[in-house]
Design a protein around this motif. Structure first.
Motif, mmCIF file in Angstrom:
data_model
loop_
_atom_site.group_PDB
_atom_site.id
_atom_site.type_symbol
_atom_site.label_atom_id
_atom_site.label_comp_id
_atom_site.label_asym_id
_atom_site.label_seq_id
_atom_site.Cartn_x
_atom_site.Cartn_y
_atom_site.Cartn_z
ATOM 1 N N TRP A 20 0.843 -1.187 0.000
ATOM 2 C CA TRP A 20 0.000 0.000 0.000
ATOM 3 C C TRP A 20 0.882 1.243 0.000
ATOM 4 N N SER A 21 0.467 2.238 -0.725
ATOM 5 C CA SER A 21 1.168 3.519 -0.722
ATOM 6 C C SER A 21 0.773 4.314 0.527
ATOM 7 N N GLN A 22 1.569 5.319 0.826
ATOM 8 C CA GLN A 22 1.221 6.212 1.938
ATOM 9 C C GLN A 22 -0.100 6.900 1.645
ATOM 10 N N ALA A 26 -3.395 6.758 4.021
ATOM 11 C CA ALA A 26 -3.987 8.029 4.458
ATOM 12 C C ALA A 26 -5.463 8.089 4.099
ATOM 13 N N SER A 27 -5.786 7.694 2.890
ATOM 14 C CA SER A 27 -7.174 7.714 2.438
ATOM 15 C C SER A 27 -8.045 6.774 3.262
ATOM 16 N N ILE A 31 -6.874 10.558 6.948
ATOM 17 C CA ILE A 31 -5.859 11.513 7.391
ATOM 18 C C ILE A 31 -5.043 11.942 6.178
ATOM 19 N N SER A 32 -4.150 12.881 6.359
ATOM 20 C CA SER A 32 -3.318 13.335 5.242
ATOM 21 C C SER A 32 -2.119 12.407 5.044
ATOM 22 N N ARG A 33 -1.595 12.417 3.840
ATOM 23 C CA ARG A 33 -0.387 11.646 3.544
ATOM 24 C C ARG A 33 0.771 12.147 4.393
ATOM 25 N N GLN A 34 0.811 13.447 4.642
ATOM 26 C CA GLN A 34 1.867 14.025 5.468
ATOM 27 C C GLN A 34 1.827 13.450 6.888
ATOM 28 N N THR A 35 0.633 13.192 7.397
ATOM 29 C CA THR A 35 0.504 12.592 8.731
ATOM 30 C C THR A 35 1.082 11.188 8.727
ATOM 31 N N SER A 38 4.822 11.471 8.752
ATOM 32 C CA SER A 38 5.319 11.885 10.069
ATOM 33 C C SER A 38 5.257 10.758 11.084
ATOM 34 N N ILE A 39 4.200 9.953 11.035
ATOM 35 C CA ILE A 39 4.095 8.809 11.944
ATOM 36 C C ILE A 39 5.197 7.807 11.630
ATOM 37 N N GLU A 40 5.373 7.483 10.356
ATOM 38 C CA GLU A 40 6.407 6.519 9.965
ATOM 39 C C GLU A 40 7.804 6.973 10.371
#
Length: 77
Positions: A20-22, A26-27, A31-35, A38-40
């Motif tokens: 799976w892609s970020q 996120a989808s 949440i946002s991809r940026q989140t 940041s978690i990763e």
């Protein structure tokens, strides 16, 4: 007394296992991809609710996704 520790995670590993892609993660989580990024990178600690949602998404126990480390030998287990 519990010492301050750090929270790490296996989100990038679990995501890679599913291929799976970020963006997809996120989808699915709303949440946002940026989140996700940041978690990763362990730069953002998710709320407890989001942490449980992530674990549920990957059909894992929350402890299989997130780990809390105090840096004290024998207390992390």
């Amino acid at each position: 007394m519990i010492r301050k520790g750090t929270l790490t995670n296996r989100l990038n590993v679990l995501r890679a296992e599913k291929r799976w892609s970020q963006k997809k993660v996120a989808s699915l989580l709303g949440i946002s991809r940026q989140t996700v990024i940041s978690i990763e990178a362990n730069k953002y600690s998710p709320s407890l609710m989001l942490a449980f949602k992530i674990a549920y998404l990957f059909d894992k126990d929350i402890n299989d996704v997130f780990q809390y480390h105090t840096g004290e030998e024998g207390l992390d287990d």
